[in-house]
Design a protein around this motif. Structure first.
Motif, PDB file in Angstrom:
ATOM      1  N   PRO A  76      -3.315  -1.417 -17.388  1.00  0.00           N
ATOM      2  CA  PRO A  76      -2.548  -2.516 -16.776  1.00  0.00           C
ATOM      3  C   PRO A  76      -1.685  -2.184 -15.515  1.00  0.00           C
ATOM      4  N   TYR A  77      -1.111  -1.242 -15.315  1.00  0.00           N
ATOM      5  CA  TYR A  77      -0.285  -0.627 -14.322  1.00  0.00           C
ATOM      6  C   TYR A  77      -1.244  -0.299 -13.145  1.00  0.00           C
ATOM      7  N   THR A  78      -2.198   0.524 -13.548  1.00  0.00           N
ATOM      8  CA  THR A  78      -3.105   0.770 -12.313  1.00  0.00           C
ATOM      9  C   THR A  78      -3.787  -0.288 -11.967  1.00  0.00           C
ATOM     10  N   LEU A  79      -4.249  -1.317 -12.532  1.00  0.00           N
ATOM     11  CA  LEU A  79      -4.751  -2.868 -11.927  1.00  0.00           C
ATOM     12  C   LEU A  79      -3.584  -3.213 -11.016  1.00  0.00           C
ATOM     13  N   LEU A  80      -2.358  -3.251 -11.649  1.00  0.00           N
ATOM     14  CA  LEU A  80      -1.478  -3.759 -10.718  1.00  0.00           C
ATOM     15  C   LEU A  80      -1.157  -3.215  -9.287  1.00  0.00           C
ATOM     16  N   TYR A  81      -1.274  -1.945  -9.477  1.00  0.00           N
ATOM     17  CA  TYR A  81      -1.006  -0.984  -8.177  1.00  0.00           C
ATOM     18  C   TYR A  81      -2.224  -1.219  -7.241  1.00  0.00           C
ATOM     19  N   ILE A  82      -3.405  -1.354  -7.942  1.00  0.00           N
ATOM     20  CA  ILE A  82      -4.697  -1.616  -6.906  1.00  0.00           C
ATOM     21  C   ILE A  82      -4.464  -3.084  -6.361  1.00  0.00           C
ATOM     22  N   VAL A  83      -3.903  -3.919  -6.995  1.00  0.00           N
ATOM     23  CA  VAL A  83      -3.705  -5.311  -6.408  1.00  0.00           C
ATOM     24  C   VAL A  83      -2.699  -5.544  -5.594  1.00  0.00           C
ATOM     25  N   LEU A  84      -1.613  -4.683  -5.486  1.00  0.00           N
ATOM     26  CA  LEU A  84      -0.595  -4.498  -4.819  1.00  0.00           C
ATOM     27  C   LEU A  84      -1.107  -3.849  -3.318  1.00  0.00           C
ATOM     28  N   LEU A  85      -1.881  -2.701  -3.649  1.00  0.00           N
ATOM     29  CA  LEU A  85      -2.505  -1.985  -2.196  1.00  0.00           C
ATOM     30  C   LEU A  85      -3.500  -2.794  -1.498  1.00  0.00           C
ATOM     31  N   LEU A  86      -4.186  -3.439  -2.245  1.00  0.00           N
ATOM     32  CA  LEU A  86      -5.169  -4.052  -1.253  1.00  0.00           C
ATOM     33  C   LEU A  86      -4.784  -4.845  -0.085  1.00  0.00           C
ATOM     34  N   VAL A 127      -2.131  -4.292   1.703  1.00  0.00           N
ATOM     35  CA  VAL A 127      -1.773  -3.350   2.717  1.00  0.00           C
ATOM     36  C   VAL A 127      -2.841  -2.652   3.360  1.00  0.00           C
ATOM     37  N   MET A 128      -3.920  -2.441   2.638  1.00  0.00           N
ATOM     38  CA  MET A 128      -5.010  -1.728   3.081  1.00  0.00           C
ATOM     39  C   MET A 128      -5.976  -2.711   4.196  1.00  0.00           C
ATOM     40  N   SER A 129      -5.734  -3.958   3.590  1.00  0.00           N
ATOM     41  CA  SER A 129      -6.384  -4.937   4.530  1.00  0.00           C
ATOM     42  C   SER A 129      -5.563  -5.057   5.756  1.00  0.00           C
ATOM     43  N   VAL A 130      -4.258  -5.057   5.745  1.00  0.00           N
ATOM     44  CA  VAL A 130      -3.563  -5.202   6.837  1.00  0.00           C
ATOM     45  C   VAL A 130      -3.951  -4.067   7.991  1.00  0.00           C
ATOM     46  N   ILE A 131      -3.955  -2.909   7.382  1.00  0.00           N
ATOM     47  CA  ILE A 131      -4.299  -1.525   8.210  1.00  0.00           C
ATOM     48  C   ILE A 131      -5.440  -1.733   8.713  1.00  0.00           C
ATOM     49  N   TYR A 132      -6.540  -2.251   7.947  1.00  0.00           N
ATOM     50  CA  TYR A 132      -7.895  -2.483   8.528  1.00  0.00           C
ATOM     51  C   TYR A 132      -8.044  -3.432   9.726  1.00  0.00           C
ATOM     52  N   LEU A 133      -7.260  -4.549   9.559  1.00  0.00           N
ATOM     53  CA  LEU A 133      -7.053  -5.498  10.451  1.00  0.00           C
ATOM     54  C   LEU A 133      -6.404  -5.022  11.750  1.00  0.00           C
ATOM     55  N   LEU A 134      -5.410  -4.362  11.767  1.00  0.00           N
ATOM     56  CA  LEU A 134      -4.994  -3.771  12.893  1.00  0.00           C
ATOM     57  C   LEU A 134      -5.724  -2.784  13.548  1.00  0.00           C
ATOM     58  N   ASP A 174      -8.741 -10.284   8.003  1.00  0.00           N
ATOM     59  CA  ASP A 174      -8.871  -8.906   7.277  1.00  0.00           C
ATOM     60  C   ASP A 174     -10.128  -9.137   6.170  1.00  0.00           C
ATOM     61  N   PHE A 175     -10.592  -8.171   5.568  1.00  0.00           N
ATOM     62  CA  PHE A 175     -11.649  -8.156   4.730  1.00  0.00           C
ATOM     63  C   PHE A 175     -11.357  -8.905   3.449  1.00  0.00           C
ATOM     64  N   LEU A 176      -9.819  -8.907   3.151  1.00  0.00           N
ATOM     65  CA  LEU A 176      -9.710 -10.016   2.022  1.00  0.00           C
ATOM     66  C   LEU A 176      -9.663 -11.522   2.523  1.00  0.00           C
ATOM     67  N   ASN A 177      -9.525 -11.537   3.689  1.00  0.00           N
ATOM     68  CA  ASN A 177      -9.513 -13.007   4.494  1.00  0.00           C
ATOM     69  C   ASN A 177      -8.291 -13.799   4.057  1.00  0.00           C
ATOM     70  N   LEU A 178      -7.235 -12.751   4.100  1.00  0.00           N
ATOM     71  CA  LEU A 178      -5.710 -13.077   3.813  1.00  0.00           C
ATOM     72  C   LEU A 178      -4.860 -13.452   4.967  1.00  0.00           C
ATOM     73  N   PHE A 179      -5.218 -12.673   5.998  1.00  0.00           N
ATOM     74  CA  PHE A 179      -4.444 -12.699   7.150  1.00  0.00           C
ATOM     75  C   PHE A 179      -5.356 -12.696   8.614  1.00  0.00           C
ATOM     76  N   SER A 180      -4.617 -13.332   9.470  1.00  0.00           N
ATOM     77  CA  SER A 180      -5.565 -13.287  10.678  1.00  0.00           C
ATOM     78  C   SER A 180      -4.749 -12.985  11.809  1.00  0.00           C
ATOM     79  N   VAL A 181      -5.233 -12.387  13.127  1.00  0.00           N
ATOM     80  CA  VAL A 181      -4.583 -12.172  14.265  1.00  0.00           C
ATOM     81  C   VAL A 181      -5.457 -13.088  15.429  1.00  0.00           C
TER      82      VAL A 181
END
Length: 218
Positions: free
Chosen positions: A27-37, A39-46, A139-146
């Motif tokens: 469960p904690y591993t899944l939570l960390y993945i959900v939280l990190l996604l 962050v990774m998506s924003v880095i990808y976007l930039l 971003d690849f999660l389609n959460l943010f845009s620039v």
């Protein structure tokens, strides 16, 4: 984008509920993945935002009505990432002027080039904004845009077509020998066409009348 955000929030809540009922490693591993996604998506976007390139080419900026406009747009993805959400917004004036020039929703493969080319006659005079209004990248999660705005707005000016006088079909009515008046209301009825000089044998009365009319119109 709204649907993607709702989906992500649901996954985040479910991961918290999973931890609440079972606080083990998974469960904690899944939570960390959900939280990190995100962050990774924003880095990808930039990275994508700062590395993509595009070029616009317009043959010239001033045209006459009826001439052909040659516009080329190339977009370069210089990254090893697949860009799934890339939208090019065109100026509305350009969309009205050029058939087929519309907003484009693209997917760009790694190290690829996407080209748009328009070669069409210009049928309306005036001043128009041509080409890119702005570009939106998500971003690849389609959460943010620039949004990217070009440093220069491409504009063209279209002038009325210039025709030789010989090509204008303007009717004239004969008043007397070698003297004609225009029947075109826009031109007026005082326009005199093709008057020759006085020659021996011409009527002095007609010649004097022509001279008087010329002096009044002049």
């Amino acid at each position: 984008m709204k649907r993607s955000r709702i989906t992500y929030l649901i996954l985040f809540v479910l991961s918290l509920v999973y931890i609440y009922f079972d606080g083990g490693f998974l469960p904690y591993t899944l939570l960390y993945i959900v939280l990190l996604l995100p962050v990774m998506s924003v880095i990808y976007l930039l990275i994508v935002f700062n590395t993509f390139k595009y070029t616009e080419r317009i043959e010239k900026r001033e045209y006459q009505k009826g001439e052909t406009l040659d516009y080329t747009l190339r977009i370069y993805n210089n990254t090893p990432f697949y860009i799934a959400y890339f939208t090019v917004y065109m100026h509305m004036e350009g969309q009205m002027l050029i058939k087929g020039m519309k907003n484009e929703y693209l997917t760009l493969r790694p190290f690829s080039v996407h080209e748009f080319k328009f070669n069409v006659p210009i049928l309306y005079r005036g001043k128009y904004k041509i080409g890119i209004s702005h570009i939106e990248i998500r971003d690849f999660l389609n959460l943010f845009s620039v949004k990217y705005y070009p440093s220069e707005t491409k504009q063209i000016r279209v002038f009325p077509r210039i025709l030789p006088v010989e090509d204008l079909d303007v009717p004239y009515v004969r008043v007397s020998e070698r003297e004609y008046l225009s029947q075109n209301k826009d031109v007026g009825h005082t326009e005199i066409k093709d008057i020759r000089d006085y020659m021996y044998g011409d009527s002095l009365k007609k010649f004097t009348g022509n001279c008087l009319r010329n002096s009044v119109n002049g």
